[in-house]
Design a protein around this motif. Structure first.
Motif, PDB file in Angstrom:
ATOM      1  N   THR A  56      39.193  27.056  47.778  1.00 37.74           N
ATOM      2  CA  THR A  56      39.129  28.287  47.488  1.00 37.74           C
ATOM      3  C   THR A  56      37.610  28.575  48.302  1.00 37.74           C
ATOM      4  O   THR A  56      36.825  27.842  48.246  1.00 37.74           O
ATOM      5  CB  THR A  56      38.694  28.721  45.950  1.00 37.74           C
ATOM      6  N   THR A  94      45.603  34.894  47.080  1.00 41.51           N
ATOM      7  CA  THR A  94      44.985  35.316  45.876  1.00 41.51           C
ATOM      8  C   THR A  94      43.555  35.634  45.956  1.00 41.51           C
ATOM      9  O   THR A  94      42.756  34.852  46.425  1.00 41.51           O
ATOM     10  CB  THR A  94      45.320  34.435  44.737  1.00 41.51           C
ATOM     11  N   THR A  96      40.265  37.039  43.849  1.00 40.60           N
ATOM     12  CA  THR A  96      39.732  36.984  42.491  1.00 40.60           C
ATOM     13  C   THR A  96      38.380  37.816  42.688  1.00 40.60           C
ATOM     14  O   THR A  96      37.768  37.357  43.433  1.00 40.60           O
ATOM     15  CB  THR A  96      39.509  35.576  41.895  1.00 40.60           C
ATOM     16  N   GLN A 142      39.384  40.247  37.367  1.00 39.88           N
ATOM     17  CA  GLN A 142      40.856  40.339  37.683  1.00 39.88           C
ATOM     18  C   GLN A 142      41.327  39.566  38.818  1.00 39.88           C
ATOM     19  O   GLN A 142      40.294  39.491  39.565  1.00 39.88           O
ATOM     20  CB  GLN A 142      41.655  41.576  37.657  1.00 39.88           C
ATOM     21  N   LYS A 143      42.661  39.196  39.032  1.00 36.43           N
ATOM     22  CA  LYS A 143      42.785  38.528  40.391  1.00 36.43           C
ATOM     23  C   LYS A 143      44.366  39.174  40.593  1.00 36.43           C
ATOM     24  O   LYS A 143      45.049  39.709  39.734  1.00 36.43           O
ATOM     25  CB  LYS A 143      42.848  36.785  40.285  1.00 36.43           C
TER      26      LYS A 143
END
Length: 179
Positions: A56, A94, A96, A142-143
């Motif tokens: 990440t 993704t 986030t 939110q993601k």
């Protein structure tokens, strides 16, 4: 004569604004963690590269980018960005939103390169298979995940380099993986 001078001055000012706009922004490449959590910023300024599927990249403002491992992908005949004979891969990305502000997902861009030679890949848009990139706005906390596909004129997928740029401010998340 006055009009020509005015036009010249406006031209110089516009060129300066464009130059500043193209080069302005953060050089933040984020901090990298291999466990999906937030990592402490590195002491040096070298860009950090996260592993696709387990890393990440978290930016100073709290925005984070992660990916799943790349998968082989066969685009539909109606897709854009894929040439017959090229190799295509699918990567789920993704975002986030760990910031305090809503984030415009339509600003997210991504590029990829395949193989030891770094063959530049084209982004594939495949409406038939719901591969269209990010859309909408992401609220704080939110993601959202989007499927992104890339196609390159090489069979070498021993190294896949992915660059995700969440916005125009030059923040960049770097990832590497392989099929």
């Amino acid at each position: 004569m006055k009009n020509r001078n005015y036009v010249a001055i406006v031209g110089v000012v516009l060129a300066g604004v464009v130059a500043l706009g193209c080069g302005a922004g953060s050089t933040d490449t984020g901090s990298v963690s291999d466990n999906g959590g937030n990592a402490a910023p590195a002491a040096d300024d070298k860009p950090k590269v996260a592993k696709m599927g387990s890393g990440t990249v978290t930016f100073k403002d709290g925005l984070a980018v992660s990916t799943k491992a790349p998968k082989k992908f066969t685009p539909a005949a109606t897709s854009a960005g894929h040439q017959r004979g090229n190799t295509a891969v699918l990567i789920e990305v993704t975002i986030t939103n760990g910031t305090k502000e809503p984030f415009d997902l339509t600003l997210v861009t991504a590029t990829a390169a395949f193989g030891a030679e770094g063959t530049q890949a084209d982004q594939v848009i495949d409406v038939e298979k719901s591969i269209t990139g990010f859309e909408g706005t992401l609220a704080p906390g939110q993601k959202r995940t989007a499927k992104m596909a890339f196609s390159a004129a090489t069979k070498d997928t021993s190294k896949i380099a992915l660059t995700v740029k969440p916005s125009f401010d030059d923040a960049t998340a770097l990832f590497e993986g392989a099929l």
